[in-house]
Motif scaffolding. Sequence first.
Motif, PDB file in Angstrom:
ATOM      1  N   UNK A   1      37.860  46.828  30.489  1.00 13.47           N
ATOM      2  CA  UNK A   1      38.393  46.771  31.853  1.00 13.47           C
ATOM      3  C   UNK A   1      38.258  45.366  32.412  1.00 13.47           C
ATOM      4  N   UNK A   2      37.149  44.699  32.113  1.00  8.69           N
ATOM      5  CA  UNK A   2      36.953  43.331  32.586  1.00  8.69           C
ATOM      6  C   UNK A   2      38.016  42.405  32.015  1.00  8.69           C
ATOM      7  N   UNK A   3      38.276  42.525  30.721  1.00 13.61           N
ATOM      8  CA  UNK A   3      39.296  41.665  30.099  1.00 13.61           C
ATOM      9  C   UNK A   3      40.671  41.929  30.708  1.00 13.61           C
ATOM     10  N   UNK A   4      40.965  43.206  30.924  1.00 13.75           N
ATOM     11  CA  UNK A   4      42.267  43.547  31.496  1.00 13.75           C
ATOM     12  C   UNK A   4      42.412  42.986  32.905  1.00 13.75           C
ATOM     13  N   UNK A   5      41.338  43.108  33.727  1.00 10.61           N
ATOM     14  CA  UNK A   5      41.396  42.618  35.101  1.00 10.61           C
ATOM     15  C   UNK A   5      41.569  41.111  35.136  1.00 10.61           C
ATOM     16  N   UNK A   6      40.854  40.405  34.286  1.00  7.84           N
ATOM     17  CA  UNK A   6      40.964  38.947  34.246  1.00  7.84           C
ATOM     18  C   UNK A   6      42.356  38.542  33.792  1.00  7.84           C
ATOM     19  N   UNK A   7      42.898  39.280  32.818  1.00  8.14           N
ATOM     20  CA  UNK A   7      44.226  38.943  32.334  1.00  8.14           C
ATOM     21  C   UNK A   7      45.314  39.192  33.351  1.00  8.14           C
TER      22      UNK A   7
END
Length: 467
Positions: free
Chosen positions: A425-431
């Motif tokens: 979820x963190x990677x998706x939000x940053x992306x």
Amino acid sequence: MASSGSLVYIESVDANSLGGETALDHQRAAEKIAAERGHPAETFARTAAGHVLTPEAFADVAFDFAPQTQRAVAARSVEASQWGMPTGADYVSRHWFTAAAEDPANFARIETPAWGFTYAGAPGDQFGGQAAPASVYGNAQDVRVTPAGNTAVSLQFCRDPAASVFCLFAHDLDSGQLRLITRLREAAESQGDLSVSPDGRYLLAGAPLPQLIDIATGHCAGIGRAYRAATWYPRGGPSCVLAVTGDNDKPPWKLVLLDLATFAAEDFAELPRRVDGVQAAADGTLAVRMRPEGETGWFDQLMVSSDDGRSFEPVAPLHGASGWRRRGTRPRWIEAGPAAPGPVTLHAGFEEFLRQVPGDNGYAQGETGWVLDTAAYLIKHRVTRLRERPPAADILLSQLAILTALPALFDPAMAAEVIRQVVPVAREAVGRDASAHNGGRAAAGIEAVAAGRQPPPFTIKFGVPVR
């Protein structure tokens, strides 16, 4: 920061409802008062000159600043607007228990209870606008910086197997070490208004039964049941304390000058009304939380005296334009201490009594179990919010980085679950959101800490080794 000797306090708003008013009516009133105050949060730090220090995304319940190191610290939680809630939602969630039933789609998204983290700014970040979570163990309620400027003392609400307690922690702002000073066992509903001695050795904490704590050892003892609040009073000498006497609703209320070296007490000033907290500047100017005339609820007004308590003037209006009561809490005098403060000397009998009460700072298995359960809840909550509100990624990921450290310290078996929940979820939000400029580093740090490739951003030291 405002000039030396400036006063900073927390402005807090209390609900003032009318008969028949619904939670949604109340929210509309909350939005009006937020517009009048110029800030959406329920509580925020403000200088006596009117400058607001709390970033708009947050609510502060305590704030302090170290002129020596130019560092700000705060007990801070995220404002509900960061969850996609309308302005004023925080007021309603605190005061209206039917709100979730009236509008479940919105109010189920508010964190209940709001969780206060200890935030610390880098040197030069004098307003704490770029401060990040420094460490967390319980729900931060109050925070002070010691005179040297490199240690913060925080008061955090926590639990052990037997009771709800307030824990005092020392935070090394450079190394990240979090050391449990002691647990306070007295009734804790009014704890706060911390005051550190000029030499940085002792702490006064708690109301209506103020206690003296040795910051290094955790030894703790009440200074007397006659007093309901107390603060260090450097103008009277390094060992002098200014204390408040009087019952809840029975005068007389007085300020008393108490010398801890001799335990001699002398009347300092008569108080016109009940006082629940007091702070003193180096020049003797006082700030008190005083019950306003005619008020019977919990609506303290911030008052200041520059004539040794003979008269008091309000710092801010008690009532807002919408009829809401605006409380003044957590006053702080922001000023550099003396270059070579005299050491605090305690009366021999009191010193002996103090040393008979060792610090309650050992490892408590049940307490850390509660910490891990709470961390799991907060991690799940923030992951959910991260999916819903990627614009809040900077705030949420910085808190998740701190929360991830707790399983890494106490229960490595939780690490795999943290990686599974948080990292994708963190990677998706940053992306998805380029505004999350710190999010990439935070997401990488979370994965590295949870996987054991990087040490946690803070450590916790107890009075006995962790087994």
